[in-house]
Motif scaffolding. Structure first.
Motif, short mmCIF file in Angstrom:
data_model
loop_
_atom_site.label_atom_id
_atom_site.label_comp_id
_atom_site.label_asym_id
_atom_site.label_seq_id
_atom_site.Cartn_x
_atom_site.Cartn_y
_atom_site.Cartn_z
N THR A 20 0.38 -1.32 -0.21
CA THR A 20 -0.09 -0.23 0.06
C THR A 20 0.79 1.23 -0.30
OG1 THR A 20 -1.60 1.53 0.93
CG2 THR A 20 -0.27 0.20 2.38
N TYR A 21 0.70 2.49 -0.57
CA TYR A 21 0.96 3.75 -0.17
C TYR A 21 1.27 4.37 0.56
CZ TYR A 21 -3.15 5.54 -2.21
OH TYR A 21 -4.25 5.87 -2.34
N ASN A 22 0.43 3.51 1.90
CA ASN A 22 -0.26 4.71 3.16
C ASN A 22 0.70 4.23 4.23
OD1 ASN A 22 -2.61 5.45 2.07
ND2 ASN A 22 -3.57 3.52 2.26
N ALA A 23 1.54 4.92 4.93
CA ALA A 23 2.88 4.75 5.90
C ALA A 23 1.62 5.31 7.32
CB ALA A 23 4.23 5.79 5.65
N SER A 24 1.61 4.65 8.88
CA SER A 24 1.70 5.34 9.51
C SER A 24 2.55 6.25 10.23
CB SER A 24 0.23 4.70 10.19
OG SER A 24 -0.16 4.05 9.16
N PHE A 25 2.37 6.98 10.81
CA PHE A 25 3.89 6.75 12.05
C PHE A 25 2.76 7.66 13.50
CE2 PHE A 25 4.17 10.65 9.16
CZ PHE A 25 4.44 11.56 10.24
N ILE A 26 3.26 7.63 14.26
CA ILE A 26 3.03 8.17 15.52
C ILE A 26 3.63 9.96 16.31
CG2 ILE A 26 2.35 8.13 18.26
CD1 ILE A 26 0.77 5.18 16.98
N ASP A 27 3.71 10.64 16.32
CA ASP A 27 3.73 11.78 17.85
C ASP A 27 4.35 11.60 18.27
OD1 ASP A 27 4.98 13.70 18.35
OD2 ASP A 27 4.85 15.02 16.79
N TRP A 28 4.79 11.04 19.71
CA TRP A 28 4.41 10.48 20.93
C TRP A 28 4.08 11.63 21.86
CZ3 TRP A 28 2.59 5.65 21.94
CH2 TRP A 28 2.52 5.45 21.12
N LYS A 29 4.89 12.53 21.75
CA LYS A 29 5.48 13.97 22.19
C LYS A 29 3.47 14.71 21.72
CE LYS A 29 7.87 18.54 22.89
NZ LYS A 29 9.44 18.78 21.98
N GLU A 30 3.60 14.97 20.58
CA GLU A 30 1.99 15.98 20.31
C GLU A 30 1.38 14.68 20.61
OE1 GLU A 30 1.90 19.02 20.10
OE2 GLU A 30 4.09 18.88 20.12
N LYS A 31 1.61 13.74 20.49
CA LYS A 31 0.18 12.44 20.38
C LYS A 31 -1.02 12.12 19.16
CE LYS A 31 0.54 12.92 25.76
NZ LYS A 31 -0.22 12.59 27.04
N LYS A 32 0.17 12.51 18.71
CA LYS A 32 -1.10 12.48 17.09
C LYS A 32 -0.30 10.98 16.71
CE LYS A 32 -0.97 17.40 16.73
NZ LYS A 32 -1.30 18.30 16.13
N LYS A 33 -1.28 10.64 15.57
CA LYS A 33 -0.96 10.04 14.67
C LYS A 33 -1.27 10.47 13.25
CE LYS A 33 -2.55 4.97 13.24
NZ LYS A 33 -2.96 4.21 13.30
N MET A 34 -0.48 10.12 12.82
CA MET A 34 -0.10 10.91 11.56
C MET A 34 -0.08 9.30 10.04
SD MET A 34 1.31 14.13 12.24
CE MET A 34 2.88 13.33 13.71
N GLY A 35 -0.27 10.51 9.10
CA GLY A 35 0.35 9.97 7.86
C GLY A 35 0.69 10.32 6.62
N ILE A 36 1.98 9.70 6.16
CA ILE A 36 2.12 9.80 4.43
C ILE A 36 1.17 8.92 3.01
CG2 ILE A 36 4.33 10.02 3.14
CD1 ILE A 36 5.96 9.78 5.87
N ASN A 37 1.16 9.84 2.66
CA ASN A 37 0.20 8.53 1.69
C ASN A 37 0.68 9.42 -0.01
OD1 ASN A 37 -1.79 7.91 3.52
ND2 ASN A 37 -2.42 9.55 3.72
N THR A 38 1.50 8.97 -0.50
CA THR A 38 1.58 8.97 -1.27
C THR A 38 2.71 7.30 -2.86
OG1 THR A 38 3.53 10.08 -2.79
CG2 THR A 38 4.51 9.38 -0.77
N THR A 39 1.84 7.97 -3.97
CA THR A 39 2.43 6.65 -4.41
C THR A 39 4.14 6.20 -4.47
OG1 THR A 39 2.59 8.20 -6.65
CG2 THR A 39 -0.16 7.21 -6.06
N HIS A 40 5.12 6.91 -4.37
CA HIS A 40 5.97 6.78 -4.29
C HIS A 40 6.51 5.67 -3.07
CE1 HIS A 40 7.07 10.24 -6.95
NE2 HIS A 40 6.63 10.91 -6.31
N ASN A 41 5.28 5.73 -2.40
CA ASN A 41 5.34 4.48 -0.92
C ASN A 41 5.61 2.79 -1.96
OD1 ASN A 41 6.70 6.15 0.98
ND2 ASN A 41 3.89 6.87 1.78
N PHE A 42 5.59 2.74 -2.98
CA PHE A 42 4.96 1.71 -3.35
C PHE A 42 5.93 0.88 -3.47
CE2 PHE A 42 0.67 3.12 -5.19
CZ PHE A 42 0.40 1.85 -4.98
#
Length: 66
Positions: A20-42
């Protein structure tokens, strides 16, 4: 801009996260779950190593295989 070639080796085969082209990560300091969505991730390729499934819970292996 071209991305670098990626070869994915998933720990649980069948889940599909390696293709998939979705990647998730968590910013523990800010307590946020974020994502990077780009076809370059395939990835260029995905290698399934059955040895990784041996340490996974049986129900997880069964569910992703279905």
């Amino acid at each position: 801009m071209q991305s670098i070639p990626v070869v994915a080796i998933p720990t649980i085969p069948g889940a599909g996260s390696e293709a998939t082209y979705n990647a998730s990560f968590i910013d523990w300091k800010e307590k946020k779950k974020m994502g990077i969505n780009t076809t370059h991730n395939f990835p260029r390729a995905a290698i399934i190593d059955p040895e990784f499934s041996k340490t996974a819970p049986l129900q997880v292996v069964i569910s992703t295989g279905m």
